[in-house]
Design an enzyme around this catalytic site. Structure first.
Site, PDB file in Angstrom:
ATOM      1  N   ASP A  81      46.131 -65.573  32.053  1.00 52.40           N
ATOM      2  CA  ASP A  81      45.231 -66.739  32.141  1.00 52.40           C
ATOM      3  C   ASP A  81      45.262 -67.353  33.540  1.00 52.40           C
ATOM      4  O   ASP A  81      46.187 -67.127  34.323  1.00 52.40           O
ATOM      5  CB  ASP A  81      45.615 -67.793  31.089  1.00 52.40           C
ATOM      6  CG  ASP A  81      47.048 -68.266  31.226  1.00 52.40           C
ATOM      7  OD1 ASP A  81      47.918 -67.469  31.633  1.00 52.40           O
ATOM      8  OD2 ASP A  81      47.308 -69.449  30.936  1.00 52.40           O
ATOM      9  N   GLU A 143      50.045 -69.188  29.917  1.00 50.08           N
ATOM     10  CA  GLU A 143      51.111 -69.655  30.816  1.00 50.08           C
ATOM     11  C   GLU A 143      50.744 -71.005  31.413  1.00 50.08           C
ATOM     12  O   GLU A 143      51.601 -71.853  31.635  1.00 50.08           O
ATOM     13  CB  GLU A 143      51.344 -68.629  31.933  1.00 50.08           C
ATOM     14  CG  GLU A 143      52.587 -68.899  32.780  1.00 50.08           C
ATOM     15  CD  GLU A 143      52.348 -69.788  34.002  1.00 50.08           C
ATOM     16  OE1 GLU A 143      53.335 -70.242  34.598  1.00 50.08           O
ATOM     17  OE2 GLU A 143      51.186 -70.048  34.360  1.00 50.08           O
TER      18      GLU A 143
HETATM   19 ZN    ZN Z   1      51.088 -68.348  37.541  1.00 53.31          ZN
END
Ligand code: ZN
Length: 381
Positions: A81, A143
């Protein structure tokens, strides 16, 4: 045998093209499924076994791929992401890879979809028949928000690599420790009323008491917790904003403060929370039901590779010819370390991450490929 795998730049381009924005804002947040499928397809071409995990109750996915079986080996991990981008400040198309002035532009070029292009390119140039211990390539979800991908993966796997490398942009330095991050909003409820009324409780005055206590805590943390490996050797605390009131002749009824703390590895999030609550205990007792403390973003613990793995650091420093360091930003390492000793090492600078016109400096390309090759050879051949 010649494979149909595209060139480094073509792969890079195909990864950047797929938007995979993670955001707390549900309207912006996107699934990473298309990218996960693309990576799975690429890796299948190299005879990797693919396992795709759906993070429960989400449209987000992890991909765990492996070449070879058995204990040990190497796990190379990255998140799929990116953060959101600001249309007003980006002058380039964030989803179009542009090579210009020795830079490769695009959202996720350094943070960190580009890492997968490096991995695929290196694998395509290696003799995979020589692999004796498993090579894992893991792509995680979320993340940039709650790290739920890394957490779910670490709780739902039984693989046992000798080492995990996360390819976040460290300018090719070996990161062995980082600070954590915890942030809060403190909402203070006072009374409404005309300023001439002397009995109304003013939320700004309570805020003043709270801030005094928090500055005390800040000083305490600075004195009590030191870690010489960090350039800023103590936990930092920052007040990000304070909002309250709307007219000079009204009692301020609502005041909100935001703050963040970045603890060093010796200070756990639980301990920090206890210290913070302890500091506010008296004021909360004095002003019952008027002070509300809430987490603003998902807290991430600090991280440090255990001292018992000192040899592993030395080994990688030596054969990659790089040095180890510490950083002040967070990664998935505190979760992945549950699987195996984890270090962070990747191309590009963190300075370019989360910025308009994100780019990878092309100077990183050759050394990154060299280092990844070394890592695979040393851990898996
Ligand atoms: Zn990163």
């Amino acid at each position: 045998m010649k494979r149909k795998i595209p060139s480094f730049i073509k792969i890079y381009e195909s990864l950047i093209k797929i938007p995979t924005i993670s955001s707390e804002n549900k309207l912006i947040d996107q699934s990473n499924k298309i990218l996960i499928d693309l990576l799975a397809n690429y890796l299948s071409e190299f005879n990797f076994s693919i396992n795709i995990q759906n993070i429960p109750n989400t449209n987000k996915f992890n991909m765990i791929s492996s070449f070879g079986v058995g204990p040990g080996g190497l796990l190379l991990s990255g998140h799929t992401d990116t953060v959101d981008y600001d249309e007003k400040t980006w002058t380039k198309d964030p989803f179009k890879l542009i090579e210009k002035n020795n830079k490769i532009y695009g959202l996720g070029t350094v943070d960190m979809k580009g890492f997968f292009a490096f991995l695929l390119d290196v694998i395509s140039s290696m003799n995979m028949k020589k692999i004796k211990k498993p090579l894992y390539i893991v792509a995680t979800a979320n993340e940039e928000t709650d790290m739920s991908g890394a957490k779910y993966f670490s709780q739902n796997t039984n693989i046992t690599p000798d080492c995990i490398i996360i390819g976040e942009p460290t300018s090719l330095k070996l990161v062995k420790a980082h600070k954590g991050h915890i942030s809060y909003t403190i909402d203070i409820i006072g009374d409404t009323g005309h300023s001439s009324s002397p009995n109304g409780i003013n939320s700004i005055e309570i805020a003043y008491e709270i801030i005094k206590q928090l500055i005390d805590l800040k000083k305490y943390l600075q004195e009590k917790y030191l870690h010489k490996d960090f350039s800023i050797a103590y936990p930092t605390m920052n007040f990000g904003s304070i909002h309250g009131g709307n007219a000079v002749n009204k009692i301020c009824s609502l005041c909100s403060i935001t703050l963040e703390i970045r603890p060093i590895p010796k200070l756990g999030l639980k301990k920090l929370e206890i210290l913070l609550k302890e500091k506010l205990k008296k004021i909360k007792k004095k002003w019952p039901n008027r002070i509300f403390l809430n987490n603003l973003f998902f807290p991430v613990p600090s991280y440090e590779l255990s001292k018992k793995h000192e040899l592993l650091i030395k080994k990688i420093e030596n054969f990659c010819n790089i040095e180890s360091t510490t950083v002040n930003y967070c990664t998935e390492a505190p979760f992945l370390k549950e699987i195996a000793p984890t270090l962070i090492l990747g191309p590009g600078s963190i300075e370019q991450a989360h910025r308009p016109n994100e780019y990878l400096n092309c100077e990183f390309i050759a050394p990154t490929k060299h280092i990844i090759k070394k890592l695979i050879t040393k851990f898996c051949y």
